[in-house]
Design an enzyme around this catalytic site. Structure first.
Site, PDB file in Angstrom:
ATOM      1  CG  PHE B 117      24.542   3.655  31.094  1.00 45.83           C
ATOM      2  CD1 PHE B 117      23.995   4.597  30.237  1.00 45.83           C
ATOM      3  CD2 PHE B 117      23.938   2.403  31.177  1.00 45.83           C
ATOM      4  CE1 PHE B 117      22.879   4.299  29.465  1.00 45.83           C
ATOM      5  CE2 PHE B 117      22.822   2.097  30.394  1.00 45.83           C
ATOM      6  CZ  PHE B 117      22.292   3.043  29.544  1.00 45.83           C
ATOM      7  CD  GLN B 231      20.654  -6.120  34.577  1.00 42.43           C
ATOM      8  OE1 GLN B 231      20.675  -5.858  33.378  1.00 42.43           O
ATOM      9  NE2 GLN B 231      21.658  -5.859  35.377  1.00 42.43           N
ATOM     10  CG  HIS B 233      16.095  -2.002  33.177  1.00 37.97           C
ATOM     11  ND1 HIS B 233      15.515  -0.813  33.547  1.00 37.97           N
ATOM     12  CD2 HIS B 233      17.144  -1.674  32.385  1.00 37.97           C
ATOM     13  CE1 HIS B 233      16.198   0.184  32.994  1.00 37.97           C
ATOM     14  NE2 HIS B 233      17.187  -0.313  32.285  1.00 37.97           N
ATOM     15  CG  LEU B 243      14.543  -0.632  28.723  1.00 40.12           C
ATOM     16  CD1 LEU B 243      14.754  -1.057  30.159  1.00 40.12           C
ATOM     17  CD2 LEU B 243      15.709  -1.068  27.865  1.00 40.12           C
ATOM     18  CD  GLU B 246      21.432   1.859  33.983  1.00 39.84           C
ATOM     19  OE1 GLU B 246      20.785   0.821  34.251  1.00 39.84           O
ATOM     20  OE2 GLU B 246      22.664   1.903  33.987  1.00 39.84           O
ATOM     21  NE  ARG B 286      20.438  -1.636  33.616  1.00 39.22           N
ATOM     22  CZ  ARG B 286      20.632  -1.914  32.334  1.00 39.22           C
ATOM     23  NH1 ARG B 286      20.711  -3.176  31.945  1.00 39.22           N
ATOM     24  NH2 ARG B 286      20.734  -0.959  31.447  1.00 39.22           N
ATOM     25  CG  HIS B 354      16.753  -5.545  30.830  1.00 35.73           C
ATOM     26  ND1 HIS B 354      16.058  -5.180  29.686  1.00 35.73           N
ATOM     27  CD2 HIS B 354      17.969  -4.941  30.724  1.00 35.73           C
ATOM     28  CE1 HIS B 354      16.834  -4.389  28.943  1.00 35.73           C
ATOM     29  NE2 HIS B 354      17.997  -4.257  29.530  1.00 35.73           N
ATOM     30  NE  ARG B 389      23.432  -6.796  30.596  1.00 40.35           N
ATOM     31  CZ  ARG B 389      22.913  -5.643  30.167  1.00 40.35           C
ATOM     32  NH1 ARG B 389      23.685  -4.631  29.879  1.00 40.35           N
ATOM     33  NH2 ARG B 389      21.601  -5.525  30.031  1.00 40.35           N
TER      34      ARG B 389
END
Lengths: 247, 580
Positions: B117, B231, B233, B243, B246, B286, B354, B389
């Site tokens: 990730f 954040q 994304h 979304l 990721e 991100r 996000h 994050r």
């Protein structure tokens, strides 16, 4: 000038009238809009009193199921384009009491959900440090039945639930099978016992309307057939082996 | 007057709330637990999380690695004691969830599978295909059904906290179906209401993410921490903001500009390679990826579409088999909502709001400054996420801190006897406020939707991916003006039966409060760190700003901003290095 499309929306406002009515709204047509976008347009721009549920707008929270031209669908996953030139009839999900407008009362389902004990049941709880092993093929055995989003479309489509509200219904049965078939679970007998008095199951004729409307391909009809086969064999077992240990 | 009493009240029934409920019940099965949620639990926004949940489980990984990734990913604003606790508890929580039945994807030998990730140095993200949040939420919800001491208040909306004698003693909530207001007295209360992405116009967040829990805490005098960190994304579908996980990049997807060029190589994120490389290129964090998009747009190297600029996410080379087994939801969403099949076509994507790194200020015990009040999940700021994050830390966070909040709230509740007098008066005032300001409002003329839209637009314009003193000031002026206009909203619906217009109005007032905190915190942080990028202060300034911002609501006007130091245990602030 922009294209317009007409929505014919079921209205029920218990404080105003005991009888439901239909209200026409003419809204701009956008090819990218789903039915839910149209309802949101009405709510924001035309009539703030129109009442419905929605949340994720990506087909996974299960809030926005309604009857569109007589069929149960998720309105966030159903495009206006499929219904041109209209008008489009929007109604609350069938087989449920209506609270207001397009909002149905689904408390009955929540009660039923609990009855099938949808949690892992086993004697030994296992080590806190390691996962239970489960191979990809064991996962595949129940995976399909774990995909239910509780959107209630199958209950709206189910002819048995319509006639016999006591029937535990397609989604709850699929969920029971989801746990029964999970290699980590040992609670099948408990769940089967809880379901043994449900006469609705035996009335299910495998018409398969529930599976046809399911937006997640859960196939509750398949789960019910499986239950019937196993339920029948369990019944024989209780006749033949009345003193066999049962947990 | 309607009163209900319970021992522990949980507000919000998403992942954090449900995990907290189980923890309370396990800590003390005698306690009566109330769970209020404005939607049925399985509708909560946890359901939309896709990619996975991080926890160290494989032999080659270590807690140290997970902590370092999280802290560097957060641009050193994370509290390191909180991160250490988090990475430590993470595997245990994930195994518990596995024992409760979560259908994690598996290796051939039956152990759980992990995937790479963004920003993570090792493969440590557990996943249930690409519907991890859905499975996590349903597993938790179904597991709560076996606990007999849980009393659910489904489709109830909390309008304020009950605070008396300097402790939180429950909340006042409105039953949406009937319009009835009830005082739910509780010896301790946990807020688990999630984020507030809906303050922005273009977001992955569900309609319900309106920051209600943050706002009720803020109004009760509890500071909102690090609210400037929002954040984006990097990969949302244009128009809908849906979304695209990721995981699509973790499995090997490329980001391409309009020249078919993997543009991330121009932004100090490493060199392109055909296979995914951890902490590099498409697997960068991100914030950096979303910022790179803006730079590409400025260079004229993005596509311009009907719904704004976009680039392409290309996963065609993964092949149909991998896409179907690892990314089935990506395919489903693209086909259903974008009318394209990612097996054959590139996916148009753009950055989309996000997640809120900030939230209700808590310590590592999930306690707020108000005795008896706890918070966990996205609505809270512990802070493990710092200024940015990492993907797949939030699902784990809601389990770890949901459980901690539950245990501590159970313990606190056990030590309390009875309730203060004076709560009745609060109930009457609140019921009166809802009736006079909303249900019986006659003279209103401003549409709810118009204020909401103006709020959305000014947030995006002034407090988006890049911000300046001028843009933030303008946004704050706008928000203060909108708060004034809110007093004159027009209500079409005076019904007490399932009045969703009333809920929309209450949600909007919450969002306006959250918005002013986001902007004001951003104004006071005169540096660039993680997701907070000030073009007028382009560098990180550890001397002045290795601190958390705290926004305190004032009677009128924007909040007061104070600061408190970041807790550093063993990782001294350093450079964030990706791809080299």
């Amino acid at each position: 000038m922009k294209d317009l499309i007409t929505l014919n929306v079921f209205r029920y406002q218990p404080e105003k009238s005991k009888e439901p009515t239909y209200q026409e709204y003419e809204i701009p047509y956008h090819k990218d809009w789903v039915i839910l976008d149209a309802l949101n347009y009405i709510k924001d721009q035309i009539d703030g009193s129109l009442t419905y549920r929605w949340s994720c707008r990506m087909g996974v929270c299960g809030s926005c199921g309604m009857m569109v031209n007589g069929k149960p669908v998720l309105t966030c996953a159903t495009f206006l384009e499929s219904y041109t030139p209209g008008p489009i009839r929007i109604e609350p999900l069938e087989n449920f009491p209506v609270i207001r407008d397009l909002v149905i009362d689904m408390s009955d389902f929540l009660e039923k959900l609990k009855k099938v004990k949808p949690w892992i049941i086993r004697k030994d709880v296992g080590s806190e440090d390691r996962e239970y092993l489960q191979t990809p093929s064991q996962l595949a055995d129940y995976k399909q039945y774990s995909m239910c989003i509780n959107c209630m479309l199958c209950y709206a489509a189910c002819p048995v639930y319509g006639l016999e509200p006591e029937f535990i219904g397609p989604a709850a049965l699929a969920l029971a099978q989801r746990y029964n078939m999970d290699s980590r679970d040992e609670g099948k007998n408990q769940r089967m016992k809880a379901l043994s008095h449900d006469t609705g199951i035996w009335q299910c004729t495998f018409v398969g309307d529930c599976s046809a409307v399911c937006p997640k391909n859960v196939d509750p009809a398949g789960a019910i057939q499986r239950y019937k086969v196993e339920g029948a064999s369990n019944w024989w077992k209780t006749l033949l082996l009345p003193y066999a240990s049962k947990d | 007057m309607s009163i209900v009493q319970c021992d522990v009240l949980i507000i919000g029934a998403g992942g954090a709330g449900l995990r907290a409920a189980i923890a309370v019940s396990e800590a003390n099965p005698q306690l009566k637990i109330g769970i209020v949620s404005k939607v049925y639990p399985m509708r909560s926004h946890t359901v939309s999380a896709e990619g996975g949940a991080a926890a160290v489980i494989k032999e080659d990984d270590s807690l140290e690695h997970h902590a370092y990734d999280t802290i560097s990913g957060g641009d050193w604003l994370s509290d390191q004691d909180a991160v250490e606790l988090f990475v430590n508890q993470a595997p245990k929580e994930m195994i518990r969830l596995e024992h409760w039945g979560c259908p994690w994807s598996r290796e051939q030998n039956g152990t759980v599978a992990v995937r790479p990730f963004g920003g993570m140095k090792m493969k440590r993200t557990w996943f249930a295909a690409d519907k991890t949040g859905f499975h996590l939420l349903h597993t938790l919800f179904q597991t709560t059904l076996k606990h007999e001491n849980l009393l659910r208040f489904d489709e109830w909306f909390v309008t304020r906290l009950l605070v008396e004698d300097n402790r939180c003693q429950g909340a006042i909530a409105l039953e949406i179906a009937t319009g009835k207001m009830t005082a739910i007295k509780a010896k301790s209360t946990i807020i688990c209401t999630g984020g507030a992405g809906k303050v922005f116009p273009f977001t992955t967040n569900a309609a319900i993410k309106t920051g209600d829990g943050m706002a009720v805490a803020y109004r009760a005098g509890i500071p909102l921490k690090d609210m400037e960190f929002v954040q984006y994304h990097p990969t949302g579908l244009p128009f809908t903001g849906i979304l695209i996980t990721e995981a699509a990049r973790a499995e090997g997807g490329y980001l391409l500009n309009k020249d078919e060029y993997r543009y991330l190589q121009d932004y100090d994120l490493g060199k392109p390679s055909s296979k995914p490389v951890l902490r590099s290129m498409e697997l960068g964090p991100r914030d950096r990826l979303s910022q790179a998009f803006v730079k590409e747009q400025e260079k004229g190297r993005t596509y311009e579409g009907e719904y704004g600029h976009f680039v392409h996410l290309d996963i065609r080379h993964l092949g149909e088999k991998i896409i179907n087994s690892k990314l089935p939801f990506v395919r489903e969403l693209c086909i259903k909502y974008e009318n394209l099949d990612p097996v054959k076509e590139k996916i148009p994507v753009r950055p989309v709001v996000h997640y809120m790194m900030g939230g209700i200020d808590t310590n590592i015990e999930a306690e707020t400054v108000l005795p008896g009040l706890y918070a966990a999940g996205e609505c809270a700021c512990v802070s493990i996420n710092g200024a940015n994050r990492l993907g797949s830390n939030s699902l784990t966070e809601l389990l770890v801190f949901g459980a901690i909040a539950g245990r501590n709230a159970a313990n606190y509740a056990t030590q309390q006897n009875g309730f203060s007098k004076g709560l009745e008066a609060q109930y009457k005032n609140e019921a009166n406020r809802i009736e006079q300001n909303f249900l019986k409002k006659k003279e209103g003329k401003v549409k709810i939707a118009d204020i909401r839209k103006a709020m959305n637009n000014t947030l995006e314009a002034g407090a988006g991916i890049y911000r300046t003193e001028t843009s933030l000031k303008k946004s704050q002026e706008d928000i203060q003006e909108l708060k004034e206009r809110f007093k004159y909203i027009k209500m079409d619906d005076s019904s007490i039966t399932f009045n969703t217009e009333l809920i929309a109005a209450l949600e909007l007032s919450c969002m306006l409060d959250v918005a002013e905190a986001v902007i004001q915190s951003g104004l006071h942080r005169r540096e660039s760190r993680g997701s907070h990028q000030r073009t007028d202060f382009p560098n990180r300034d550890d001397e002045k700003f290795l601190t958390h911002s705290l926004a305190y609501q004032k009677e009128d006007g924007p909040p007061d901003i104070k600061f408190k130091p970041v807790t550093i245990t063993k990782w001294a602030p350093g450079e964030r290095i990706y791809g080299r």
